[in-house]
Design an enzyme around this catalytic site. Structure first.
Site, PDB file in Angstrom:
ATOM      1  N   TYR A  84       0.811  -1.217   0.000  1.00  0.00           N
ATOM      2  CA  TYR A  84       0.000   0.000   0.000  1.00  0.00           C
ATOM      3  C   TYR A  84       0.840   1.260   0.000  1.00  0.00           C
ATOM      4  CZ  TYR A  84      -3.986  -2.958   0.584  1.00  0.00           C
ATOM      5  OH  TYR A  84      -4.944  -3.923   0.373  1.00  0.00           O
ATOM      6  N   LYS A 114       3.722 -14.827   4.689  1.00  0.00           N
ATOM      7  CA  LYS A 114       4.037 -15.713   3.563  1.00  0.00           C
ATOM      8  C   LYS A 114       5.571 -15.718   3.467  1.00  0.00           C
ATOM      9  CE  LYS A 114       2.669 -18.161  -0.026  1.00  0.00           C
ATOM     10  NZ  LYS A 114       1.842 -19.377   0.030  1.00  0.00           N
ATOM     11  N   ASP A 146      -2.260 -18.406   3.235  1.00  0.00           N
ATOM     12  CA  ASP A 146      -3.196 -19.259   2.492  1.00  0.00           C
ATOM     13  C   ASP A 146      -3.786 -20.343   3.388  1.00  0.00           C
ATOM     14  OD1 ASP A 146      -0.584 -20.126   2.556  1.00  0.00           O
ATOM     15  OD2 ASP A 146      -0.491 -20.789   0.480  1.00  0.00           O
TER      16      ASP A 146
END
Ligand code: ATP
Length: 335
Positions: free
Chosen positions: A123, A170, A203
């Site tokens: 962002y 991740k 995930d």
């Protein structure tokens, strides 16, 4: 008396903020609202999407209630929401996700807190075309921001009797960026051994959330995963119409719903004001107005549990106005 900055926003923003203001009035709250436009409306009027006067007002009042602001997709205008968070250093985005009494949803017993880092990650808006057909978007992760948000999550957990913080990442793929986020969370966790700590790859988290959401407590996420997982979690408890949020910094606090401007239902008197109302109740708690917050909360629960008057997103047929009328009546009845 409180003075609070109000940003009605666009899309369904003006409708849901008007609803909250009516409910606050019915509750007899003494609030002076300083109203400011932002985003596209402000850009058209003043050639600035984030007017200086608006930022000054929030800096002065320390607290704002904000409706959604549309972020145009790929049109060269950077997000006003992101700009506001950056300008005021609102580094923590807090989103409690709970089942509401009377609101049917796929799961029961969901009571989790999303703590989303609010200032960096993808962002940062740092993108460029390296050569035609190849774009680079920079994901910025710093030790400072990662540590600060981890400290916020643990402090929140302690202050609210929460047992566990789960850091989401991740880092198996983004070993440096997400690795730094994770390492910062681990360091902070070692200073707070009274709160348990674990980790999930994002995930795997998504799968576990749609199988057993009630097993999660406080989720600590970098900005992008926090954005996506927030909408997923909203879906667990009845949708975007019922999940509130707060953007918190050292100095200022801006309260806003998780949902966006929902242009598909704007100006049709269909929006559910519950998410913004719950955000506004978080704001009242923040201001120390606990009794008023509890009274309005009870009125909202009463209307939702009765079930006859609910908006379309919750399976009803009521308009925004009819639902707001019902909550106002319940608030007045409780006074
Ligand atoms: P943004 O990109 O601004 O975050 P978004 O893509 O997440 O927006 P939203 O505008 O948040 O999309 O909403 C997605 C859909 O959910 C809307 O189109 C609308 O149908 C529904 N929705 C969102 N908020 C509400 C609400 N308060 N009441 C009823 N329905 C809503």
């Amino acid at each position: 008396m409180h003075t609070i900055t109000l940003i009605p926003g666009d899309g369904i923003g003006p409708e849901v903020t008007a609803a909250v203001l009516r409910i606050f009035k019915a509750a007899g709250l003494d609030i002076e609202w300083e109203r400011y436009e932002a985003g596209l409306i402000a850009f058209e009027r003043y050639k600035r999407s984030l007017p200086v006067e608006l930022l000054d007002s929030i800096r002065r009042n320390k607290v704002a209630l904000k409706g959604p602001l549309t972020t145009p997709i790929a049109e060269g205008i950077t997000s006003v929401n992101v700009g506001l968070r950056k300008a005021l250093e609102l580094y923590a985005n807090l989103r409690p996700v709970r089942n509401l009494a009377g609101v049917e949803s796929r799961f029961t017993g969901v009571d989790l807190i999303i703590v989303r880092e609010n200032t960096e990650d993808l962002y940062s808006g740092l993108e460029h075309e390296v050569v035609p057909g190849v774009v680079e978007s920079l994901k910025i992760i710093t030790e400072r921001a990662s540590t600060r948000i981890a400290e916020f999550a643990f402090a929140y957990a302690k202050a609210h009797g929460r047992a566990r913080v789960t850091a989401i990442h991740k880092a198996n793929i983004m070993k440096l960026g997400d690795g730094l986020f994770l390492e910062s969370a681990r360091k902070v966790s070692r200073e707070h051994t009274d709160v348990s700590y674990d980790e999930r790859i994002v995930d795997a988290l998504c799968m576990q959330l749609v199988m057993a959401p009630e097993t999660f407590d406080v989720l600590l996420l970098p900005n992008l995963y926090g954005d996506i997982v927030s909408d997923l979690c909203a879906g667990l408890v009845g949708g975007l119409g019922v999940v509130p949020g707060a953007n918190l910094g050292g100095d200022c606090a801006v309260f806003e719903a998780v949902h966006g401007s929902a242009p598909d239902i704007a100006n049709k008197n269909l929006a559910n004001p519950t998410a913004l109302l719950l955000s506004a109740l978080m704001m009242l708690d923040h201001l120390g107005e606990r009794e008023a917050a509890a009274r309005i909360r009870a009125a909202l629960d009463e209307v939702l549990v009765a079930g006859a008057i609910r908006t379309r997103d919750l399976g009803g047929t009521a308009s925004t106005t009819e639902f707001t009328d019902a909550v106002c009546r319940a608030v007045e009845g409780s006074g």
